[in-house]
Design an enzyme around this catalytic site. Sequence first.
Site, PDB file in Angstrom:
ATOM      1  N   CYS A 149       7.719   4.165   5.819  1.00  0.00           N
ATOM      2  CA  CYS A 149       6.867   3.808   4.685  1.00  0.00           C
ATOM      3  C   CYS A 149       7.685   3.409   3.466  1.00  0.00           C
ATOM      4  O   CYS A 149       7.194   2.708   2.590  1.00  0.00           O
ATOM      5  CB  CYS A 149       5.949   4.972   4.321  1.00  0.00           C
ATOM      6  SG  CYS A 149       6.814   6.444   3.740  1.00  0.00           S
ATOM      7  N   CYS A 170       0.834  -1.199   0.000  1.00  0.00           N
ATOM      8  CA  CYS A 170       0.000   0.000   0.000  1.00  0.00           C
ATOM      9  C   CYS A 170       0.872   1.254   0.000  1.00  0.00           C
ATOM     10  O   CYS A 170       0.641   2.192  -0.771  1.00  0.00           O
ATOM     11  CB  CYS A 170      -0.929  -0.009   1.212  1.00  0.00           C
ATOM     12  SG  CYS A 170      -2.153   1.330   1.210  1.00  0.00           S
ATOM     13  N   CYS A 171       1.887   1.275   0.845  1.00  0.00           N
ATOM     14  CA  CYS A 171       2.800   2.424   0.898  1.00  0.00           C
ATOM     15  C   CYS A 171       3.556   2.587  -0.420  1.00  0.00           C
ATOM     16  O   CYS A 171       3.821   3.707  -0.867  1.00  0.00           O
ATOM     17  CB  CYS A 171       3.797   2.263   2.040  1.00  0.00           C
ATOM     18  SG  CYS A 171       3.101   2.510   3.697  1.00  0.00           S
ATOM     19  N   CYS A 187      -4.189   3.423   9.310  1.00  0.00           N
ATOM     20  CA  CYS A 187      -3.051   2.738   9.934  1.00  0.00           C
ATOM     21  C   CYS A 187      -2.517   3.418  11.184  1.00  0.00           C
ATOM     22  O   CYS A 187      -1.784   2.807  11.956  1.00  0.00           O
ATOM     23  CB  CYS A 187      -1.906   2.608   8.916  1.00  0.00           C
ATOM     24  SG  CYS A 187      -2.296   1.551   7.503  1.00  0.00           S
ATOM     25  N   CYS A 236      -1.422   7.960   7.598  1.00  0.00           N
ATOM     26  CA  CYS A 236      -2.732   7.694   7.009  1.00  0.00           C
ATOM     27  C   CYS A 236      -3.721   7.247   8.088  1.00  0.00           C
ATOM     28  O   CYS A 236      -3.351   6.557   9.039  1.00  0.00           O
ATOM     29  CB  CYS A 236      -2.614   6.627   5.923  1.00  0.00           C
ATOM     30  SG  CYS A 236      -1.711   7.185   4.448  1.00  0.00           S
TER      31      CYS A 236
END
Length: 249
Positions: free
Chosen positions: A233, A127-128, A211, A208
């Site tokens: 990240c 995702c990062c 998270c 975010c």
Amino acid sequence: MVALKKQLDPALEARALADELNHRFAGAGTEDVIAYAVREGFPGAVGAVSSFGAESAILLHLIASVEKSTPILFLDTGKHFGETLDYRRDLTASLGLTDVRDIEPLADKLASDDPDGTLHTVSTDRCCAIRKVEPMARAVIPFDAWFTGRKRFQASTRAALPLFEAVGHRIRINPLAGWSEDDLADYQDKHDLPVHPLVPYGYYSVGCAPCTEPSPPDDARGGRWKGQTKVECGIHLGGLDASLTDSSL
């Protein structure tokens, strides 16, 4: 026949320049580092990466004090807290920043890899990579150097953080590398800088929304990826280097 000057590897040249600048600015003031980069070292070719997070106002204030038109790169992941987006708007206005750029993930990459927006529940690293690392690699294309707000005290991965470091053929500048938590608090108070609205609720590092959770004051980044030991990240680590290489930058 005139001999041609041998071209050095740009990445090696960047490393040599980073070493030279670290020696030159050892013990120098933070304002001097920023002013050099903006006015002398990389005029018109330096930007700054900002998350508009818990401590972002300090670096942004320092940069604005030198040049308000310095490009500020905000990675708009599509997963930020609403409070962060409000803070970005208000802080930009209060500091008089004139070139804040929203850098978003690629739409086709989101459609193929995270169509329902839940990739973070399966793999925060992937995702990062989509929402931060790849956009960051695109964002720095126009620049020879960029500022970050990283500090050595924040995590073990940052303990040896230099003022200047090479990333490929570019230079990454960490003006606040040697600052302590007390230094940050003193500067924020002295200049009456607005606090991120989530800090009073225990969000000492803001990422975010899905998270991030509140964290203890002595481990600010411990809340960035709840339930995990992850503290980065990837935009400041090898993931960015790989993205730059993959993009032939």
